[in-house]
Write an enzyme that holds these catalytic residues in place. Structure first.
Site, PDB file in Angstrom:
ATOM      1  N   CYS A 172       1.161  -1.213  -0.247  1.00 45.87           N
ATOM      2  CA  CYS A 172      -0.148   0.323  -0.249  1.00 45.87           C
ATOM      3  C   CYS A 172       0.794   1.319  -0.035  1.00 45.87           C
ATOM      4  O   CYS A 172       2.452   1.082   0.064  1.00 45.87           O
ATOM      5  CB  CYS A 172      -0.696  -0.189   1.290  1.00 45.87           C
ATOM      6  SG  CYS A 172      -1.517  -1.430   1.356  1.00 45.87           S
ATOM      7  N   ARG A 190       1.607   1.620  -6.193  1.00 43.81           N
ATOM      8  CA  ARG A 190       1.885   0.593  -4.574  1.00 43.81           C
ATOM      9  C   ARG A 190       0.669   0.025  -4.662  1.00 43.81           C
ATOM     10  O   ARG A 190       0.468  -0.888  -3.724  1.00 43.81           O
ATOM     11  CB  ARG A 190       2.392   1.518  -3.948  1.00 43.81           C
ATOM     12  CG  ARG A 190       3.885   1.737  -4.045  1.00 43.81           C
ATOM     13  CD  ARG A 190       4.070   2.655  -2.687  1.00 43.81           C
ATOM     14  NE  ARG A 190       4.650   2.074  -1.658  1.00 43.81           N
ATOM     15  CZ  ARG A 190       5.387   1.163  -0.918  1.00 43.81           C
ATOM     16  NH1 ARG A 190       6.343   1.005  -2.179  1.00 43.81           N
ATOM     17  NH2 ARG A 190       5.736   0.024  -0.543  1.00 43.81           N
ATOM     18  N   TRP A 213      -3.734  -1.724  -1.367  1.00 44.27           N
ATOM     19  CA  TRP A 213      -3.772  -2.920  -2.249  1.00 44.27           C
ATOM     20  C   TRP A 213      -4.173  -3.586  -0.992  1.00 44.27           C
ATOM     21  O   TRP A 213      -3.326  -4.010  -0.323  1.00 44.27           O
ATOM     22  CB  TRP A 213      -2.280  -3.256  -2.913  1.00 44.27           C
ATOM     23  CG  TRP A 213      -2.325  -4.543  -3.070  1.00 44.27           C
ATOM     24  CD1 TRP A 213      -1.805  -5.879  -2.246  1.00 44.27           C
ATOM     25  CD2 TRP A 213      -2.785  -4.602  -4.812  1.00 44.27           C
ATOM     26  NE1 TRP A 213      -1.999  -6.563  -3.148  1.00 44.27           N
ATOM     27  CE2 TRP A 213      -2.361  -6.193  -4.700  1.00 44.27           C
ATOM     28  CE3 TRP A 213      -2.847  -3.881  -5.021  1.00 44.27           C
ATOM     29  CZ2 TRP A 213      -3.041  -6.784  -5.528  1.00 44.27           C
ATOM     30  CZ3 TRP A 213      -3.347  -4.776  -6.865  1.00 44.27           C
ATOM     31  CH2 TRP A 213      -2.757  -5.940  -7.059  1.00 44.27           C
ATOM     32  N   ASN A 230       0.679  -0.298   6.113  1.00 40.98           N
ATOM     33  CA  ASN A 230       1.454  -0.963   5.004  1.00 40.98           C
ATOM     34  C   ASN A 230       1.505  -2.359   5.771  1.00 40.98           C
ATOM     35  O   ASN A 230       2.754  -1.944   6.217  1.00 40.98           O
ATOM     36  CB  ASN A 230       2.245  -0.083   3.857  1.00 40.98           C
ATOM     37  CG  ASN A 230       2.569  -1.218   3.292  1.00 40.98           C
ATOM     38  OD1 ASN A 230       2.082  -1.997   2.543  1.00 40.98           O
ATOM     39  ND2 ASN A 230       3.534  -0.593   2.368  1.00 40.98           N
ATOM     40  N   GLY A 231       1.313  -2.943   5.430  1.00 40.87           N
ATOM     41  CA  GLY A 231       1.962  -4.646   5.591  1.00 40.87           C
ATOM     42  C   GLY A 231       1.049  -5.691   6.136  1.00 40.87           C
ATOM     43  O   GLY A 231      -0.569  -5.508   5.538  1.00 40.87           O
ATOM     44  N   GLU A 252       5.788 -23.097 -19.238  1.00 42.20           N
ATOM     45  CA  GLU A 252       5.961 -20.840 -18.824  1.00 42.20           C
ATOM     46  C   GLU A 252       7.380 -20.677 -19.140  1.00 42.20           C
ATOM     47  O   GLU A 252       7.131 -18.826 -19.548  1.00 42.20           O
ATOM     48  CB  GLU A 252       5.871 -21.237 -17.506  1.00 42.20           C
ATOM     49  CG  GLU A 252       6.634 -19.674 -16.356  1.00 42.20           C
ATOM     50  CD  GLU A 252       4.857 -19.247 -17.371  1.00 42.20           C
ATOM     51  OE1 GLU A 252       3.678 -19.394 -17.507  1.00 42.20           O
ATOM     52  OE2 GLU A 252       5.605 -17.418 -16.399  1.00 42.20           O
ATOM     53  N   LYS A 279       6.901 -16.890 -21.700  1.00 45.19           N
ATOM     54  CA  LYS A 279       7.722 -16.228 -21.477  1.00 45.19           C
ATOM     55  C   LYS A 279       8.721 -14.880 -22.306  1.00 45.19           C
ATOM     56  O   LYS A 279       8.867 -13.876 -22.828  1.00 45.19           O
ATOM     57  CB  LYS A 279       8.276 -16.059 -20.182  1.00 45.19           C
ATOM     58  CG  LYS A 279       7.760 -15.903 -18.985  1.00 45.19           C
ATOM     59  CD  LYS A 279       7.679 -15.011 -18.617  1.00 45.19           C
ATOM     60  CE  LYS A 279       6.117 -14.470 -18.226  1.00 45.19           C
ATOM     61  NZ  LYS A 279       5.166 -15.418 -18.179  1.00 45.19           N
ATOM     62  N   GLU A 316       5.980 -14.024 -24.762  1.00 40.82           N
ATOM     63  CA  GLU A 316       5.071 -12.718 -25.449  1.00 40.82           C
ATOM     64  C   GLU A 316       5.963 -11.700 -25.201  1.00 40.82           C
ATOM     65  O   GLU A 316       5.415 -10.027 -25.315  1.00 40.82           O
ATOM     66  CB  GLU A 316       3.680 -13.201 -23.728  1.00 40.82           C
ATOM     67  CG  GLU A 316       4.599 -12.854 -22.527  1.00 40.82           C
ATOM     68  CD  GLU A 316       3.916 -13.084 -21.774  1.00 40.82           C
ATOM     69  OE1 GLU A 316       2.571 -12.442 -21.567  1.00 40.82           O
ATOM     70  OE2 GLU A 316       4.327 -13.422 -20.157  1.00 40.82           O
ATOM     71  N   HIS A 331       8.779 -37.869 -30.975  1.00 37.01           N
ATOM     72  CA  HIS A 331       7.637 -38.683 -31.737  1.00 37.01           C
ATOM     73  C   HIS A 331       7.264 -36.731 -32.401  1.00 37.01           C
ATOM     74  O   HIS A 331       6.848 -36.349 -33.301  1.00 37.01           O
ATOM     75  CB  HIS A 331       7.256 -38.060 -30.400  1.00 37.01           C
ATOM     76  CG  HIS A 331       6.742 -39.379 -30.045  1.00 37.01           C
ATOM     77  ND1 HIS A 331       6.537 -40.401 -29.744  1.00 37.01           N
ATOM     78  CD2 HIS A 331       7.160 -39.251 -28.661  1.00 37.01           C
ATOM     79  CE1 HIS A 331       7.471 -41.614 -28.862  1.00 37.01           C
ATOM     80  NE2 HIS A 331       6.692 -40.593 -28.177  1.00 37.01           N
ATOM     81  N   LYS A 361      -2.688  -6.480 -19.710  1.00 42.86           N
ATOM     82  CA  LYS A 361      -2.460  -7.556 -18.114  1.00 42.86           C
ATOM     83  C   LYS A 361      -4.010  -8.076 -17.700  1.00 42.86           C
ATOM     84  O   LYS A 361      -3.266  -9.140 -17.156  1.00 42.86           O
ATOM     85  CB  LYS A 361      -1.895  -6.527 -17.015  1.00 42.86           C
ATOM     86  CG  LYS A 361      -1.788  -7.014 -15.367  1.00 42.86           C
ATOM     87  CD  LYS A 361      -0.610  -8.115 -15.820  1.00 42.86           C
ATOM     88  CE  LYS A 361      -0.533  -8.691 -14.347  1.00 42.86           C
ATOM     89  NZ  LYS A 361       1.058  -9.698 -15.031  1.00 42.86           N
TER      90      LYS A 361
HETATM   91  C1  AGP Z   1       1.214 -14.399 -17.977  1.00 42.99           C
HETATM   92  O1  AGP Z   1       2.236 -13.982 -18.388  1.00 42.99           O
HETATM   93  C2  AGP Z   1      -0.035 -13.475 -19.618  1.00 42.99           C
HETATM   94  N1  AGP Z   1       0.013 -12.210 -18.509  1.00 42.99           N
HETATM   95  C3  AGP Z   1      -0.901 -14.178 -19.363  1.00 42.99           C
HETATM   96  O2  AGP Z   1      -1.240 -15.406 -19.731  1.00 42.99           O
HETATM   97  C4  AGP Z   1      -1.816 -14.380 -17.648  1.00 42.99           C
HETATM   98  O3  AGP Z   1      -1.461 -15.865 -17.136  1.00 42.99           O
HETATM   99  C5  AGP Z   1      -3.423 -15.502 -18.366  1.00 42.99           C
HETATM  100  O4  AGP Z   1      -3.696 -14.007 -18.853  1.00 42.99           O
HETATM  101  C6  AGP Z   1      -3.657 -15.073 -16.982  1.00 42.99           C
HETATM  102  O5  AGP Z   1      -4.590 -14.528 -15.986  1.00 42.99           O
HETATM  103  P1  AGP Z   1      -4.725 -14.079 -14.792  1.00 42.99           P
HETATM  104  O6  AGP Z   1      -3.901 -14.657 -13.725  1.00 42.99           O
HETATM  105  O7  AGP Z   1      -5.230 -12.547 -14.316  1.00 42.99           O
HETATM  106  O8  AGP Z   1      -5.911 -15.100 -14.703  1.00 42.99           O
END
Ligand code: AGP
Length: 611
Positions: A2, A27, A74, A100-101, A484, A488, A491, A507, A606
């Site tokens: 926060c 924050r 937050w 905050n904490g 994963e 990364k 994206e 395969h 996001k």
């Molecule tokens: C991950 O780096 C991406 N930004 C994306 O795959 C994300 O994980 C996905 O959209 C799910 O988002 P969420 O965890 O907020 O549901």
């Protein structure tokens, strides 16, 4: 995380507090408020929503006074409502406090205060602090704050004002950052970080854990918890505003990668029952009774993207240790299938944002079929958190970078805590439970060790930044880590990368191998290591270049893999928390070297709140 800001001086406090909150909005931004000493009384104004909503309110209803404290929230405990917004006041209205904490023993303190006759009206852990100050007050505010804090377990950065000891702000710090801004003309600030004071001063005093400060017009003093004076150096801030918000890092993503030791501590804070060798999961017990859990016959994990990868790791954990069958479903697929689920199914919806449309739709579909649902969510009070039957919050703080990093490792830890919780209700011994708990507690320090290889990984990124493709391989718990790592790179660096179970190479994908196709192999020294070591040999035999992530001390890949990045040894189920770190850093550095917009990659958001 926060944001806190306080002001004492010759000017009107409200505009300065609002300006400070805006600087701290990164924050936390789900609710905000301020308290000002006006004509000997504390006047408090709070809103649910962003700081603009508070500014709108203050347009027509602005407290007047030259001493005040403010907060942008937050949420960690309690939904982001007006009632739960800070500042919090005591029974009498003579004390106001921002925090905050996380107060770990808030429940115990709440019961004690209620027995003493206090009335607490919010769902927050913070509120117990202001009532403790009220209870301890005998005329001097800093002494009351110091007394109150001796009862607290957890972390805090706080600022407190009182109409019974007016003319000052008392601040205190343990585990959450807090600094004093030394303005000109006898004015002083207290703030979570320098961004809130930079337009007024670059002279600051950083409080350390266990210290207090008293700010008054034309004077300030720093104290220890026994209110004995402590001398503190004055620092000069060199950074610009942007750099401060990113904590000195060039991008939020790198800041969040390096926050993982702390975010993992927060994911586990207050969640172990050491004697019983199990985990305590907050809302889960309250919402899902022992009978509900005992009757669970299958688990369905649903999520998207990175959260889906965490879910795959959860599947391996829950099946291995809790002996419950698990399926992991892409939420976007699940929502349109006609799945066979019923009241004996437990659905886990994993989502950092808590707003992903597909995951929310899958959760609702699961509920329609009678499944018990709870969320593993970072954003408190988000739709998924509210619509689920219960939840485990990550407490990872805001994740600003579009590429999810600290949320992923906290999701894996949350799934490990869930597994421990379920397994100890079934077949797991207390000794095995304690072993898992001990290994979890070691993770933050082990992650910090991996992060020290940052420069080594950047050099590897320089070697491979111009490749247009990459393969990521893993087995068992680290197959999802391969997925994963590939995501990364895709994206944020816009490089085509695929994650595969290592054994799948033969395969088909092995036809892709040549020196232009770098292969990242996630190969910790675990139960399937001999198999994946053979896969590395297969790649090398075809001229491929191998970047291997393996366990410290494993010398078998020397002279085999082209690059070796090591991580500390931990339980097999927890290796993903360590092996993913080099992959996060590799993708980050390749993206930077390719001049990509790391924090806001093209075409991405996001939180995907649309289908
Ligand atoms: C991950 O780096 C991406 N930004 C994306 O795959 C994300 O994980 C996905 O959209 C799910 O988002 P969420 O965890 O907020 O549901």
């Amino acid at each position: 995380m926060c944001g806190i800001v306080g002001y004492v001086g010759p000017k009107q406090a409200t505009p300065l507090l609002l300006e400070g909150l805006r600087r701290l909005e990164y924050r936390g931004y789900d609710s905000a408020g301020l308290s000002v000493l006006q004509d000997g009384q504390i006047v408090t104004r709070k809103v649910a929503g962003k700081i603009n909503a508070l500014a709108d309110l203050l347009e027509t209803d602005c407290p007047l006074g030259t001493i005040g404290i403010a907060h942008t929230r937050w949420a960690t405990h309690g939904a982001p409502t007006v009632r739960n917004a800070h500042p919090h006041v005591d029974c009498t209205g003579h004390f106001a406090l921002v925090h905050n904490g996380i107060i770990e023993n808030a429940g115990v303190l709440r019961r004690k205060l209620e027995q003493l006759g206090h009335t607490l009206g919010t769902e927050t852990d913070t509120e117990v602090l202001v009532h403790l100050v009220e209870e301890a007050f005998t005329g001097n505010l800093e002494e009351a704050v110091a007394d109150a804090l001796t009862e607290v377990e957890g972390t805090y950065g706080i600022a407190v004002i009182s109409s019974r000891d007016p003319g000052k702000i008392v601040a205190a710090r343990l585990g959450s950052p807090l600094l004093l801004g030394l303005g000109s003309d006898g004015e002083y600030f207290v703030a979570s970080d320098a961004s809130a004071v930079l337009t007024h001063t670059r002279q600051v005093v950083y409080l350390d854990d266990g210290e207090l400060a008293v700010l008054a017009p034309h004077r300030y003093v720093t104290l220890d918890l026994e209110t004995r004076p402590v001398s503190k150096a004055i620092s000069h801030i060199e950074w610009d505003l942007d750099t401060i918000e990113r904590g000195g890092f060039p991008h939020f993503m790198l800041k969040e990668i390096f926050e993982q030791p702390e975010s993992l501590r927060n994911a586990m804070r207050g969640r172990f029952l050491d004697e019983e060798g199990t985990a305590k999961l907050g809302g889960l017990e309250r919402t899902l009774s022992e009978e509900d859990l005992a009757s669970v016959e299958r688990v369905i994990i649903t999520a998207c993207g990175t959260s889906w990868h965490a879910g795959l790791i959860g599947e391996y954990m829950i099946e291995e240790f809790a002996r419950i069958p698990v399926e992991v479903e892409y939420a976007s697929e699940f929502r349109y299938r006609n799945p066979v689920i019923d009241e004996r199914s437990l659905m886990i919806a994993i989502s950092q944002s808590g707003e992903t449309a597909d995951t929310l739709a899958a959760l609702r579909e699961g509920k329609r079929h009678g499944a018990k649902v709870f969320g593993i969510v970072n954003v408190v009070g988000s739709t998924i958190a509210r619509e689920a039957h219960g939840g485990i919050y990550l407490h990872a703080g805001p994740e600003i970078g579009v590429a999810s990093t600290k949320a992923f490792t906290s999701q894996v830890v949350a799934l490990a805590l869930f597994t421990l919780f379920m397994a100890r209700r079934r077949h797991m011994s207390v000794l095995q439970g304690r072993e898992i708990a001990a290994a979890l507690r070691q993770l933050p320090g082990q992650v910090a060790e991996v992060l020290k290889r940052h420069e080594e990984i950047r050099r590897i990124a320089e070697r491979y930044k111009d490749h247009a493709n990459a393969l990521y391989l893993g087995r068992g718990y680290n197959f999802p880590v391969a997925l994963e790592g590939a995501l990364k790179l895709k994206e944020i660096a816009y490089v085509h990368a695929e994650g595969y179970p290592a054994a799948e190479m033969k395969h088909g994908p092995i036809a892709l191998i040549d020196e232009s196709m770098p292969v990242v192999v996630v190969a910790p020294h675990d139960s399937v290591y001999p198999k994946i070591a053979s896969n590395i040999e297969e790649v090398k035999a075809r001229g491929g270049r191998v970047i291997a992530v393996t366990t410290e001390g494993n010398g078998e890949l020397e002279g085999v893999a082209d690059h070796i990045i090591t991580v500390r040894r931990t339980l097999e189920m927890l290796t993903p928390v360590l092996t993913v770190i080099p992959l996060q850093l590799l993708a980050y550095h390749i993206a930077v070297l390719r001049a990509c917009n790391v924090d806001q990659p093209r075409n991405l958001a996001k939180s995907v709140t649309v289908e």
